[in-house]
Design a protein around this motif. Structure first.
Motif, PDB file in Angstrom:
ATOM      1  N   ALA A 137       0.824  -1.339  -0.111  1.00 48.67           N
ATOM      2  CA  ALA A 137       0.160  -0.036   0.069  1.00 48.67           C
ATOM      3  C   ALA A 137       0.819   1.307   0.022  1.00 48.67           C
ATOM      4  O   ALA A 137       0.502   2.151  -0.658  1.00 48.67           O
ATOM      5  CB  ALA A 137      -0.993  -0.051   1.292  1.00 48.67           C
ATOM      6  N   ILE A 138       1.841   1.208   0.583  1.00 47.26           N
ATOM      7  CA  ILE A 138       2.905   2.235   0.880  1.00 47.26           C
ATOM      8  C   ILE A 138       3.664   2.591  -0.527  1.00 47.26           C
ATOM      9  O   ILE A 138       3.585   3.562  -1.179  1.00 47.26           O
ATOM     10  CB  ILE A 138       3.899   2.410   2.073  1.00 47.26           C
ATOM     11  N   ALA A 139       4.071   1.545  -1.118  1.00 54.35           N
ATOM     12  CA  ALA A 139       4.638   1.471  -2.310  1.00 54.35           C
ATOM     13  C   ALA A 139       3.601   2.006  -3.522  1.00 54.35           C
ATOM     14  O   ALA A 139       3.963   2.638  -4.553  1.00 54.35           O
ATOM     15  CB  ALA A 139       5.092  -0.162  -2.734  1.00 54.35           C
ATOM     16  N   SER A 140       2.355   1.661  -3.310  1.00 57.29           N
ATOM     17  CA  SER A 140       1.449   2.220  -4.531  1.00 57.29           C
ATOM     18  C   SER A 140       1.483   3.751  -4.342  1.00 57.29           C
ATOM     19  O   SER A 140       0.798   4.622  -5.391  1.00 57.29           O
ATOM     20  CB  SER A 140       0.042   1.666  -4.268  1.00 57.29           C
ATOM     21  N   PHE A 141       1.743   4.502  -3.313  1.00 54.72           N
ATOM     22  CA  PHE A 141       1.845   5.842  -3.418  1.00 54.72           C
ATOM     23  C   PHE A 141       2.801   6.368  -4.469  1.00 54.72           C
ATOM     24  O   PHE A 141       2.538   7.496  -5.071  1.00 54.72           O
ATOM     25  CB  PHE A 141       2.122   6.619  -1.994  1.00 54.72           C
ATOM     26  N   PHE A 142       3.753   5.477  -4.558  1.00 53.53           N
ATOM     27  CA  PHE A 142       4.851   6.078  -5.515  1.00 53.53           C
ATOM     28  C   PHE A 142       4.846   5.515  -7.033  1.00 53.53           C
ATOM     29  O   PHE A 142       5.832   6.019  -7.646  1.00 53.53           O
ATOM     30  CB  PHE A 142       6.383   5.639  -4.929  1.00 53.53           C
TER      31      PHE A 142
END
Length: 79
Positions: A73-78
């Motif tokens: 989920a955090i990686a999908s921000f980038f």
């Protein structure tokens, strides 16, 4: 520790929030970037909550699954 009912409520609330976002995306047609950002934020918050629940209940499988999903989920921000 959270009871079985409280854990069930957490899961239900998370799915309702995500379902409402997908429904609003289909019905209202807001800008795609805002919808994707909202889905990423809710996903990250949801998996953080499930990570803490897994840590409190000392369930290694739940902690591992929540940690992996939180990283995604955090990686999908980038992306």
């Amino acid at each position: 520790m959270l009871s079985q009912n409280q854990s069930g409520y957490l899961v239900t609330i998370g799915f309702i929030l995500l379902a409402s976002l997908f429904a609003s995306d289909l019905l209202l047609k807001p800008p795609k970037e805002l919808v994707l950002l909202a889905i990423d934020c809710i996903s990250a918050l949801y998996f953080t909550a499930t990570l803490f629940v897994g840590l409190k209940e000392r369930k290694k499988g739940a902690v591992a699954a929540s940690a992996v999903c939180l990283i995604i989920a955090i990686a999908s921000f980038f992306i």
